[in-house]
Design a protein around this motif. Structure first.
Motif, PDB file in Angstrom:
ATOM      1  N   PHE A 113      90.725   0.478  47.995  1.00 13.88           N
ATOM      2  CA  PHE A 113      91.957   0.658  47.234  1.00 13.88           C
ATOM      3  C   PHE A 113      91.723   0.294  45.772  1.00 13.88           C
ATOM      4  N   ALA A 114      91.049  -0.812  45.530  1.00 11.58           N
ATOM      5  CA  ALA A 114      90.780  -1.252  44.166  1.00 11.58           C
ATOM      6  C   ALA A 114      89.917  -0.235  43.428  1.00 11.58           C
ATOM      7  N   ALA A 115      88.929   0.318  44.124  1.00 18.75           N
ATOM      8  CA  ALA A 115      88.040   1.293  43.497  1.00 18.75           C
ATOM      9  C   ALA A 115      88.767   2.578  43.149  1.00 18.75           C
ATOM     10  N   SER A 116      89.734   2.965  43.973  1.00 16.71           N
ATOM     11  CA  SER A 116      90.449   4.213  43.722  1.00 16.71           C
ATOM     12  C   SER A 116      91.619   4.050  42.788  1.00 16.71           C
ATOM     13  N   SER A 117      92.107   2.825  42.635  1.00 19.84           N
ATOM     14  CA  SER A 117      93.310   2.599  41.823  1.00 19.84           C
ATOM     15  C   SER A 117      93.014   2.033  40.446  1.00 19.84           C
ATOM     16  N   GLY A 118      91.836   1.532  40.233  1.00 20.21           N
ATOM     17  CA  GLY A 118      91.531   0.960  38.935  1.00 20.21           C
ATOM     18  C   GLY A 118      92.235  -0.355  38.702  1.00 20.21           C
ATOM     19  N   PRO A 119      92.430  -0.718  37.444  1.00 23.97           N
ATOM     20  CA  PRO A 119      92.936  -2.049  37.113  1.00 23.97           C
ATOM     21  C   PRO A 119      94.447  -2.209  37.254  1.00 23.97           C
TER      22      PRO A 119
END
Length: 66
Positions: free
Chosen positions: A55-61
Protein backbone atom coordinates in the motif's frame (compact mmCIF):
# COMPACT_ATOMS: atom_id res chain seq x y z
CA UNK A 1 -9.64 -16.53 26.25
CA UNK A 2 -7.81 -13.66 24.53
CA UNK A 3 -8.47 -13.14 20.83
CA UNK A 4 -5.44 -12.05 18.80
CA UNK A 5 -6.04 -8.86 16.88
CA UNK A 6 -3.95 -6.29 15.00
CA UNK A 7 -6.48 -3.57 15.86
CA UNK A 8 -4.90 -0.41 17.26
CA UNK A 9 -8.25 1.39 17.59
CA UNK A 10 -7.39 3.85 14.81
CA UNK A 11 -9.94 2.94 12.17
CA UNK A 12 -9.51 4.70 8.84
CA UNK A 13 -10.77 2.98 5.72
CA UNK A 14 -9.00 3.81 2.48
CA UNK A 15 -11.82 4.19 -0.08
CA UNK A 16 -9.86 2.69 -2.98
CA UNK A 17 -8.29 -0.35 -1.34
CA UNK A 18 -11.02 -0.76 1.29
CA UNK A 19 -8.27 -1.47 3.84
CA UNK A 20 -8.12 -0.04 7.33
CA UNK A 21 -4.93 2.03 7.46
CA UNK A 22 -4.76 1.43 11.22
CA UNK A 23 -4.55 -2.37 11.16
CA UNK A 24 -4.36 -3.07 7.38
CA UNK A 25 -7.22 -5.57 7.40
CA UNK A 26 -9.91 -5.56 4.73
CA UNK A 27 -13.49 -4.75 5.63
CA UNK A 28 -14.38 -8.42 5.13
CA UNK A 29 -11.58 -9.52 7.46
CA UNK A 30 -12.71 -7.04 10.10
CA UNK A 31 -16.34 -8.16 9.79
CA UNK A 32 -15.53 -11.88 10.12
CA UNK A 33 -12.66 -11.58 12.63
CA UNK A 34 -14.60 -12.90 15.62
CA UNK A 35 -15.62 -16.04 13.73
CA UNK A 36 -12.12 -16.93 12.52
CA UNK A 37 -10.05 -19.57 14.23
CA UNK A 38 -6.95 -18.41 16.07
CA UNK A 39 -4.82 -20.04 13.35
CA UNK A 40 -6.68 -18.10 10.65
CA UNK A 41 -6.32 -14.83 12.60
CA UNK A 42 -2.59 -15.42 13.00
CA UNK A 43 -2.26 -16.16 9.26
CA UNK A 44 -3.99 -12.89 8.37
CA UNK A 45 -1.85 -11.01 10.89
CA UNK A 46 1.32 -12.49 9.35
CA UNK A 47 0.31 -11.06 5.96
CA UNK A 48 -0.35 -7.51 7.20
CA UNK A 49 3.23 -6.11 7.13
CA UNK A 50 3.58 -7.01 3.43
CA UNK A 51 0.13 -5.57 2.72
CA UNK A 52 1.11 -2.31 4.43
CA UNK A 53 4.34 -2.18 2.41
CA UNK A 54 2.48 -2.74 -0.89
CA UNK A 55 0.00 0.00 0.00
CA UNK A 56 2.79 2.41 0.91
CA UNK A 57 4.63 1.68 -2.34
CA UNK A 58 1.53 2.29 -4.44
CA UNK A 59 0.27 5.33 -2.54
CA UNK A 60 3.44 7.30 -2.01
CA UNK A 61 3.86 9.75 0.85
CA UNK A 62 0.17 10.64 1.24
CA UNK A 63 -0.62 7.79 3.63
CA UNK A 64 -2.19 9.11 6.81
CA UNK A 65 -0.20 8.15 9.90
CA UNK A 66 -1.62 5.17 11.78
Amino acid sequence: MTVSTPCIKVCRIDPESRLCTGCWRSLDEIATWGGLSEADRLAVMASLPARKARFAASSGPSIPPA
